[in-house]
Design a protein around this motif. Structure first.
Motif, PDB file in Angstrom:
ATOM      1  N   ASP A  27       3.877 -33.454  83.431  1.00 60.03           N
ATOM      2  CA  ASP A  27       5.054 -33.911  84.155  1.00 60.03           C
ATOM      3  C   ASP A  27       6.311 -33.300  83.559  1.00 60.03           C
ATOM      4  OD1 ASP A  27       6.749 -35.081  85.810  1.00 60.03           O
ATOM      5  OD2 ASP A  27       6.342 -37.139  85.254  1.00 60.03           O
ATOM      6  N   HIS A  28       6.406 -33.288  82.246  1.00 62.86           N
ATOM      7  CA  HIS A  28       7.485 -32.574  81.608  1.00 62.86           C
ATOM      8  C   HIS A  28       8.843 -33.196  81.883  1.00 62.86           C
ATOM      9  CE1 HIS A  28       8.289 -29.038  79.383  1.00 62.86           C
ATOM     10  NE2 HIS A  28       9.200 -28.593  80.198  1.00 62.86           N
ATOM     11  N   ALA A  29       8.804 -34.516  82.158  1.00 62.85           N
ATOM     12  CA  ALA A  29      10.021 -35.153  82.662  1.00 62.85           C
ATOM     13  C   ALA A  29      11.222 -35.034  81.743  1.00 62.85           C
ATOM     14  CB  ALA A  29       9.747 -36.619  82.923  1.00 62.85           C
ATOM     15  N   GLY A  30      11.013 -35.200  80.432  1.00 60.93           N
ATOM     16  CA  GLY A  30      12.186 -35.247  79.573  1.00 60.93           C
ATOM     17  C   GLY A  30      12.634 -33.898  79.083  1.00 60.93           C
ATOM     18  N   ALA A  31      11.985 -32.812  79.534  1.00 59.80           N
ATOM     19  CA  ALA A  31      12.230 -31.524  78.885  1.00 59.80           C
ATOM     20  C   ALA A  31      13.698 -31.137  78.882  1.00 59.80           C
ATOM     21  CB  ALA A  31      11.405 -30.449  79.540  1.00 59.80           C
ATOM     22  N   GLN A  32      14.370 -31.277  80.018  1.00 61.72           N
ATOM     23  CA  GLN A  32      15.738 -30.794  80.017  1.00 61.72           C
ATOM     24  C   GLN A  32      16.635 -31.641  79.143  1.00 61.72           C
ATOM     25  OE1 GLN A  32      14.341 -31.599  83.074  1.00 61.72           O
ATOM     26  NE2 GLN A  32      15.799 -32.691  84.326  1.00 61.72           N
ATOM     27  N   PHE A  33      16.280 -32.944  78.973  1.00 60.55           N
ATOM     28  CA  PHE A  33      17.103 -33.780  78.122  1.00 60.55           C
ATOM     29  C   PHE A  33      16.843 -33.462  76.648  1.00 60.55           C
ATOM     30  CE2 PHE A  33      16.565 -36.220  82.034  1.00 60.55           C
ATOM     31  CZ  PHE A  33      17.887 -36.256  82.415  1.00 60.55           C
ATOM     32  N   LEU A  34      15.596 -33.034  76.334  1.00 61.49           N
ATOM     33  CA  LEU A  34      15.267 -32.737  74.944  1.00 61.49           C
ATOM     34  C   LEU A  34      15.826 -31.388  74.510  1.00 61.49           C
ATOM     35  CD1 LEU A  34      11.526 -33.825  74.832  1.00 61.49           C
ATOM     36  CD2 LEU A  34      13.466 -34.988  73.818  1.00 61.49           C
ATOM     37  N   HIS A  35      15.822 -30.427  75.414  1.00 64.67           N
ATOM     38  CA  HIS A  35      16.131 -29.070  74.982  1.00 64.67           C
ATOM     39  C   HIS A  35      17.483 -28.561  75.460  1.00 64.67           C
ATOM     40  CE1 HIS A  35      12.169 -29.333  73.619  1.00 64.67           C
ATOM     41  NE2 HIS A  35      11.621 -29.275  74.803  1.00 64.67           N
ATOM     42  N   GLY A  36      18.319 -29.474  75.972  1.00 60.21           N
ATOM     43  CA  GLY A  36      19.677 -29.078  76.308  1.00 60.21           C
ATOM     44  C   GLY A  36      19.778 -28.527  77.709  1.00 60.21           C
ATOM     45  N   PRO A  37      20.988 -28.096  78.102  1.00 65.06           N
ATOM     46  CA  PRO A  37      21.235 -27.699  79.472  1.00 65.06           C
ATOM     47  C   PRO A  37      20.446 -26.449  79.866  1.00 65.06           C
ATOM     48  CG  PRO A  37      23.169 -27.374  78.076  1.00 65.06           C
ATOM     49  CD  PRO A  37      22.130 -27.984  77.231  1.00 65.06           C
ATOM     50  N   LEU A  38      20.069 -26.385  81.122  1.00 64.82           N
ATOM     51  CA  LEU A  38      19.295 -25.254  81.596  1.00 64.82           C
ATOM     52  C   LEU A  38      20.233 -24.104  81.948  1.00 64.82           C
ATOM     53  CD1 LEU A  38      16.927 -27.153  84.020  1.00 64.82           C
ATOM     54  CD2 LEU A  38      16.488 -26.450  81.689  1.00 64.82           C
ATOM     55  N   PRO A  39      19.757 -22.884  81.801  1.00 67.05           N
ATOM     56  CA  PRO A  39      20.597 -21.745  82.150  1.00 67.05           C
ATOM     57  C   PRO A  39      20.578 -21.498  83.650  1.00 67.05           C
ATOM     58  CG  PRO A  39      18.495 -21.001  81.317  1.00 67.05           C
ATOM     59  CD  PRO A  39      18.472 -22.498  81.244  1.00 67.05           C
ATOM     60  N   THR A  40      20.636 -22.537  84.398  1.00 72.20           N
ATOM     61  CA  THR A  40      20.553 -22.396  85.847  1.00 72.20           C
ATOM     62  C   THR A  40      21.215 -23.618  86.463  1.00 72.20           C
ATOM     63  OG1 THR A  40      18.968 -21.825  87.569  1.00 72.20           O
ATOM     64  CG2 THR A  40      18.330 -23.593  86.153  1.00 72.20           C
ATOM     65  N   MET A  41      21.470 -23.585  87.774  1.00 73.87           N
ATOM     66  CA  MET A  41      22.060 -24.749  88.424  1.00 73.87           C
ATOM     67  C   MET A  41      21.000 -25.841  88.496  1.00 73.87           C
ATOM     68  SD  MET A  41      24.844 -24.145  90.849  1.00 73.87           S
ATOM     69  CE  MET A  41      25.912 -24.100  89.567  1.00 73.87           C
ATOM     70  N   ASP A  42      21.285 -26.963  87.873  1.00 79.63           N
ATOM     71  CA  ASP A  42      20.228 -27.952  87.701  1.00 79.63           C
ATOM     72  C   ASP A  42      20.303 -29.041  88.765  1.00 79.63           C
ATOM     73  OD1 ASP A  42      18.263 -29.547  86.844  1.00 79.63           O
ATOM     74  OD2 ASP A  42      19.195 -30.139  84.948  1.00 79.63           O
ATOM     75  N   PHE A  43      19.517 -28.888  89.806  1.00 78.43           N
ATOM     76  CA  PHE A  43      19.436 -29.918  90.842  1.00 78.43           C
ATOM     77  C   PHE A  43      18.215 -30.816  90.607  1.00 78.43           C
ATOM     78  CE2 PHE A  43      21.943 -28.557  94.871  1.00 78.43           C
ATOM     79  CZ  PHE A  43      23.079 -28.374  94.097  1.00 78.43           C
ATOM     80  N   SER A  44      17.634 -30.699  89.410  1.00 76.87           N
ATOM     81  CA  SER A  44      16.405 -31.459  89.185  1.00 76.87           C
ATOM     82  C   SER A  44      16.690 -32.849  88.621  1.00 76.87           C
ATOM     83  CB  SER A  44      15.473 -30.702  88.238  1.00 76.87           C
ATOM     84  OG  SER A  44      16.029 -30.667  86.954  1.00 76.87           O
ATOM     85  N   THR A  45      17.935 -33.095  88.213  1.00 82.90           N
ATOM     86  CA  THR A  45      18.259 -34.430  87.723  1.00 82.90           C
ATOM     87  C   THR A  45      19.280 -35.076  88.655  1.00 82.90           C
ATOM     88  OG1 THR A  45      19.467 -35.612  86.007  1.00 82.90           O
ATOM     89  CG2 THR A  45      19.765 -33.270  86.033  1.00 82.90           C
ATOM     90  N   ALA A  46      19.216 -36.394  88.781  1.00 80.55           N
ATOM     91  CA  ALA A  46      20.179 -37.081  89.652  1.00 80.55           C
ATOM     92  C   ALA A  46      20.982 -38.088  88.829  1.00 80.55           C
ATOM     93  CB  ALA A  46      19.450 -37.767  90.804  1.00 80.55           C
TER      94      ALA A  46
END
Ligand SMILES: Cc1ncc(COP(=O)(O)O)c(C=O)c1O
Length: 488
Positions: free
Chosen positions: A105-124
């Protein structure tokens, strides 16, 4: 550990877009996941063909990426058992505590590893209300003195003043409640975890809506529960289907979001509320009514929580300060019977000894300003919703949705069999979206995605434009990889 192509594709998708030729982007993505320990040593990777299919790439691209990682000694090919990650001991390798939880699922990945180098529409997630720093900065020295003198700091149940305050709010709302029926938690997520560990055993069956909040799915999965789902529509959970399931094999727990549902933004209709409340009573099933998003209702007042419609002592109501005010406060709560709350408070004590008293003191003041906060949040959300639906209508006219009654996201239907595949494609255009499968226990929603609307307008416009470019390429079957300009 063996990874399926879809699991790996999902993890790569959330690790973000990269520049350069495709095989290099793929080898970099895999390298990062291996080095972070999210793909642990000795893991078996999917075949080149399977991964290529899952990512809509050519097999040659995956072959080249695996080859690079073999040359770096990160991967090895073993006769008869495919491609494996090499054993530990490689410099730079570290096992992340969360790797087990994230697989698949990898749900927390973006919160653990910081902002993504892309436009992040995966979090609300919602932005912090201006009121929060204003109120936090207004806390006086005298208040701190009272807090620090009166309490040693470990208060597993939470500050009495906050618990009384929340109990009074429930009582006013038609659910008579005393302070000993309230447990303060570190966010609604912790409330869910405490309930899961306190009330469920491995193998227990849980019924959820499909789609539903992915943090709840994760909690139930980690506790090795069996999850069955029922659909939801404009009126919320399909309670008739719940009734059918009860006659087949009663679950131990029903998880429902009665008042503003993540990700659809719907509210459970009055008739269904009463029916579900009666079911809880009749069948003595634990019902968890997660109302974390109740403060984001765009119009009208929130209906009575399920606990106000039933005499069942097994209805647990979850609330949160995250959505109306700020998730950084890490403040939520559980309302239940005094006995259940006591038991959960013991577990909470063993988990973290209590939630920050400073956050709780701020929360008391924020609750004094509830009408202001609601007015601001409602205005912002209504504007964001109008902006996003306007942009989608203009740029992606064949995507459809039902107008949400609250929350921060649109649940959008995309005319394709596999939003998972489209999401892999879209990331190359500089926008990350989550396929609907992330929100469902049984992958039944792969024709949907969740798009956030509580976003700065420029990010929203750029993201939708990128999605529209990706959709043009994808829908026309242009699987060749475009050279992406991510400069909007
Ligand atoms: C339905 C639902 N429940 C619980 C949570 C967790 O919220 P908190 O920040 O209070 O832990 C969320 C967060 O998105 C949510 O959407």
């Amino acid at each position: 550990m063996r990874f399926t192509a879809d699991q790996l594709a999902g993890m790569l998708l959330e690790s973000g877009a990269r520049p350069g030729p495709l095989h290099r982007r793929l080898s970099e993505g895999l390298r990062e996941l291996i080095d972070l320990g999210e793909i642990p040593p000795e893991s078996v990777l999917p075949s080149e063909r399977a991964l290529a299919n899952a990512l809509s790439l050519s097999r040659t691209t995956v072959v080249a990426a695996y080859h690079t990682l073999r040359q770096e000694d990160r991967l090895e090919r073993r006769q008869g058992s495919g491609t494996r990650v090499t054993g530990s001991g490689r410099p730079g390798h570290r096992e992340t505590v969360s790797s087990r939880a994230l697989v698949g699922d990898h749900a927390g990945a973006q919160f653990l590893h910081g902002p993504l180098p892309t436009m992040d529409f995966s979090t609300a997630a919602l932005p912090c209300l201006d009121l929060v720093p204003e109120v936090a900065a207004g806390l006086t020295r005298a208040e701190y003195d009272i807090l620090t003198a009166g309490y040693h700091g470990y208060q597993p149940r939470g500050l009495p003043a906050l618990r009384e305050r929340l109990a009074a709010a429930y009582s006013q709302h038609g659910v008579p409640t005393t302070a000993d029926q309230i447990l303060i938690t570190s966010g609604a997520q912790q409330a869910l975890e405490l309930i899961t560990h306190g009330c469920l055993q491995p193998g227990d069956s849980v019924v959820t809506e499909a789609p539903t909040y992915r943090g709840a799915l994760e909690a139930f999965r980690l506790a090795n529960c069996r999850i069955r789902s029922v659909p939801c529509d404009d009126n919320g959970m399909d309670v008739e289907r719940v009734e059918d399931l009860l006659t087949e094999r009663p679950p131990r727990l029903i998880y429902v979001q009665s008042t503003v549902h993540n990700p659809t933004g719907m509210v459970l209709a009055d008739g269904r509320r009463c029916r579900l409340a009666r079911l809880a009573e009749r069948h003595q099933i634990i019902v968890v009514d997660d109302t974390a998003l109740a403060g984001t209702l765009i119009e009208g007042s929130p209906p009575t929580p399920l606990a106000g419609l039933s005499t069942s002592e097994r209805i647990l109501t979850i609330g949160s300060m995250s959505k109306l005010f700020w998730s950084g406060l890490r403040l939520g709560w559980i309302r239940g019977t005094a006995q259940v709350v006591s038991r959960l408070a013991q577990m909470k004590g063993m988990t973290d000894l209590g939630t920050s008293l400073v956050s709780q003191q701020i929360a008391i003041h924020l609750l004094d300003r509830l009408p202001d906060a609601q007015a601001t949040r409602r205005r912002e959300l209504a504007e964001g919703l109008a902006a996003l639906t306007g942009l989608l209508g203009e740029h992606l006219p064949d995507w459809t949705w039902r107008t949400p009654r609250g929350g921060a996201s649109l649940w959008v239907r995309i005319p394709t069999d596999s939003v998972t595949n489209f999401a892999h494609f879209a990331v190359r255009f500089g926008v990350a979206i989550l396929p609907g499968t992330a929100f469902s226990p049984d992958s039944v929603t792969d024709d949907h995605t969740r798009l956030p609307y509580a976003l700065p307008r420029t990010a929203m416009v750029a993201g939708v434009q990128r999605l529209a470019r990706a959709w043009d390429g994808y829908a026309e079957g242009h699987r060749a990889i475009p050279t992406v300009a991510v400069t909007t």
